[in-house]
Design a protein around this motif. Structure first.
Motif, PDB file in Angstrom:
ATOM      1  N   VAL A   1       0.849  -1.189   0.000  1.00 16.19           N
ATOM      2  CA  VAL A   1       0.000   0.000   0.000  1.00 16.19           C
ATOM      3  C   VAL A   1       0.889   1.246   0.000  1.00 16.19           C
ATOM      4  N   LEU A   2       0.597   2.176  -0.921  1.00 15.62           N
ATOM      5  CA  LEU A   2       1.280   3.472  -0.924  1.00 15.62           C
ATOM      6  C   LEU A   2       0.456   4.486  -0.140  1.00 15.62           C
ATOM      7  N   PHE A   3       1.130   5.318   0.631  1.00  9.89           N
ATOM      8  CA  PHE A   3       0.485   6.384   1.393  1.00  9.89           C
ATOM      9  C   PHE A   3       0.998   7.735   0.897  1.00  9.89           C
TER      10      PHE A   3
ATOM     11  N   HIS B   1      -2.582  12.136  -8.458  1.00 10.44           N
ATOM     12  CA  HIS B   1      -1.142  12.062  -8.182  1.00 10.44           C
ATOM     13  C   HIS B   1      -0.764  10.720  -7.561  1.00 10.44           C
ATOM     14  N   VAL B   2      -1.492  10.303  -6.525  1.00 10.28           N
ATOM     15  CA  VAL B   2      -1.137   9.048  -5.850  1.00 10.28           C
ATOM     16  C   VAL B   2      -1.429   7.848  -6.750  1.00 10.28           C
ATOM     17  N   THR B   3      -2.430   7.968  -7.624  1.00  4.80           N
ATOM     18  CA  THR B   3      -2.713   6.889  -8.579  1.00  4.80           C
ATOM     19  C   THR B   3      -1.543   6.706  -9.537  1.00  4.80           C
ATOM     20  N   GLU B   4      -1.010   7.813 -10.047  1.00  3.67           N
ATOM     21  CA  GLU B   4       0.145   7.732 -10.949  1.00  3.67           C
ATOM     22  C   GLU B   4       1.354   7.114 -10.243  1.00  3.67           C
ATOM     23  N   LEU B   5       1.561   7.492  -8.978  1.00  3.64           N
ATOM     24  CA  LEU B   5       2.666   6.909  -8.217  1.00  3.64           C
ATOM     25  C   LEU B   5       2.484   5.408  -8.045  1.00  3.64           C
ATOM     26  N   ALA B   6       1.252   5.008  -7.731  1.00  2.06           N
ATOM     27  CA  ALA B   6       0.978   3.592  -7.503  1.00  2.06           C
ATOM     28  C   ALA B   6       1.184   2.775  -8.787  1.00  2.06           C
ATOM     29  N   VAL B   7       0.717   3.288  -9.897  1.00  2.69           N
ATOM     30  CA  VAL B   7       0.886   2.597 -11.176  1.00  2.69           C
ATOM     31  C   VAL B   7       2.370   2.471 -11.505  1.00  2.69           C
TER      32      VAL B   7
ATOM     33  N   VAL C   1      -6.232   0.911  -9.449  1.00  3.62           N
ATOM     34  CA  VAL C   1      -5.685   1.122  -8.108  1.00  3.62           C
ATOM     35  C   VAL C   1      -6.836   1.354  -7.137  1.00  3.62           C
ATOM     36  N   LYS C   2      -6.895   0.535  -6.080  1.00  2.00           N
ATOM     37  CA  LYS C   2      -7.901   0.726  -5.045  1.00  2.00           C
ATOM     38  C   LYS C   2      -7.500   1.907  -4.167  1.00  2.00           C
TER      39      LYS C   2
ATOM     40  N   ARG D   1      -1.136  -1.780  -6.183  1.00  3.73           N
ATOM     41  CA  ARG D   1      -2.557  -1.724  -6.520  1.00  3.73           C
ATOM     42  C   ARG D   1      -3.432  -1.188  -5.392  1.00  3.73           C
ATOM     43  N   ASN D   2      -2.807  -0.665  -4.351  1.00  7.20           N
ATOM     44  CA  ASN D   2      -3.553  -0.076  -3.245  1.00  7.20           C
ATOM     45  C   ASN D   2      -2.883   1.234  -2.830  1.00  7.20           C
TER      46      ASN D   2
END
Length: 348
Positions: free
Chosen positions: A62-64, A85-91, A118-119, A96-97
């Motif tokens: 999980v990314l925060f 922004h956080v979606t791009e980082l997660a991808v 991304v959830k 996926r979270n």
């Protein structure tokens, strides 16, 4: 610039405390630390683009992304920009979270549960206090979050939540284009720079002003020309403070694209635009290369002797504000630091 640096360092310490308490809360809830932002490492090669990475009880990474706002009245656009922004980082990290953690209430917003596979979760103040569990963690968390917002609001503003998630288009404002225009404008080119600054300021702060003058606005039958002026109509504490504390319903913006720092001459020229009878007592100047000591002295004198507030941003600082808007961060922190600096150096 010493006092601004001191205040920004204080902000960074507060942000570090917030990240630390977030880690404690999630570790108490069964999460395992995997990495994150390192205050002590300034090497870009080893800089993590995310604030925190953890593994959940279910084994999922999980990314925060931590969003600290120094106002209770957060504009929906910033929340949605933060989600993008956080979606791009997660991808990019093949995670996926993702969670956005913030110190304000987000219950008024209608937020997506998933974007680009991304959830997503946006965790606000009340949810954090619930997650904290122990009284000790709750007390520590509450004290940290209370430091971010100095003055209580007399009434809570509730923005109208969107029915579905979509990046909010603001007069076709493109943050990347705004940054490029500010970076690429040749030194000493007046009109292109005024246009680039106006585009950036109108785009970032469009919800804080309901009327703008045309560029190079004439007053006193063309005796003075303003680069830009806006009528304050904001729920944000920063702009409301300027409006009520300085009796200024209008904010004057001046843009200086000089090769050298501006001098007291430019301050005296801008000061002429400020007049209490017209309810314009605040100006924000953008100077590509900052100011000299005489300029600062003139700004302090205008505030001490006449109650006229003239704040200053460099070109790089304006770019930082646009970048903050793009990432969904607080766009007022740097302005607040400049205001604190002005107030703190005033003598009798």
């Amino acid at each position: 610039m010493g006092r601004v640096k001191e205040l920004m360092m204080e902000y960074r310490y507060q942000e570090a405390d917030f990240r630390e308490i977030i880690c404690k809360i999630y570790q108490a809830n069964g999460y395992t630390w995997l990495g994150g932002f390192d205050e002590t490492n300034s090497d870009p090669e080893f800089h993590n683009p995310y604030d925190i990475k953890m593994r959940s009880q279910d084994g999922e990474e999980v990314l925060f992304d931590i969003k600290i706002y120094r106002t209770r009245n957060v504009e929906s656009t910033l929340i949605f920009n933060g989600i993008s922004h956080v979606t791009e980082l997660a991808v990019a990290e093949n995670v996926r979270n993702a969670k956005i953690i913030t110190n304000v209430d987000v219950s008024v917003f209608s937020l997506p549960g998933e974007l680009k596979g991304v959830k997503l979760q946006v965790i606000g103040r009340n949810d954090l206090l619930s997650l904290a569990g122990s009284d000790q963690l709750k007390t520590e968390l509450s004290e940290i979050m209370d430091e971010f917002i100095e003055a209580p609001m007399e009434a809570q503003f509730t923005p109208a939540p969107p029915t579905m998630f979509a990046p909010v288009k603001r007069r076709n404002f493109d943050p990347d284009l705004a940054i490029k225009r500010l970076q690429d404008c040749p030194v000493s080119e007046g009109t292109p720079y005024e246009s680039a600054c106006s585009y950036a300021i109108k785009g970032v702060f469009s919800s804080d002003f309901n009327l703008w003058t045309e560029e190079q606005h004439n007053i006193e039958e063309r005796f003075h020309r303003l680069d830009l002026m806006g009528h304050v109509n904001s729920k944000n504490e920063f702009w409301r403070g300027l409006r009520y504390d300085f009796r200024s319903r209008y904010i004057v913006f001046e843009f200086k694209n000089y090769a050298e720092p501006i001098t007291q001459k430019e301050i005296y020229s801008t000061e002429k635009y400020l007049f209490s009878g017209a309810l314009r007592m605040v100006a924000i100047m953008v100077s590509r290369n900052g100011e000299d000591a005489g300029s600062l002295k003139a700004r302090v004198g205008a505030l001490r002797e006449h109650g006229k507030l003239i704040m200053l941003l460099t070109n790089n600082e304006l770019i930082e504000i646009v970048e903050a808007f793009k990432a969904g961060d607080d766009t007022h922190a740097l302005l607040m630091a400049n205001l604190h600096r002005m107030i703190s150096v005033i003598g009798r």
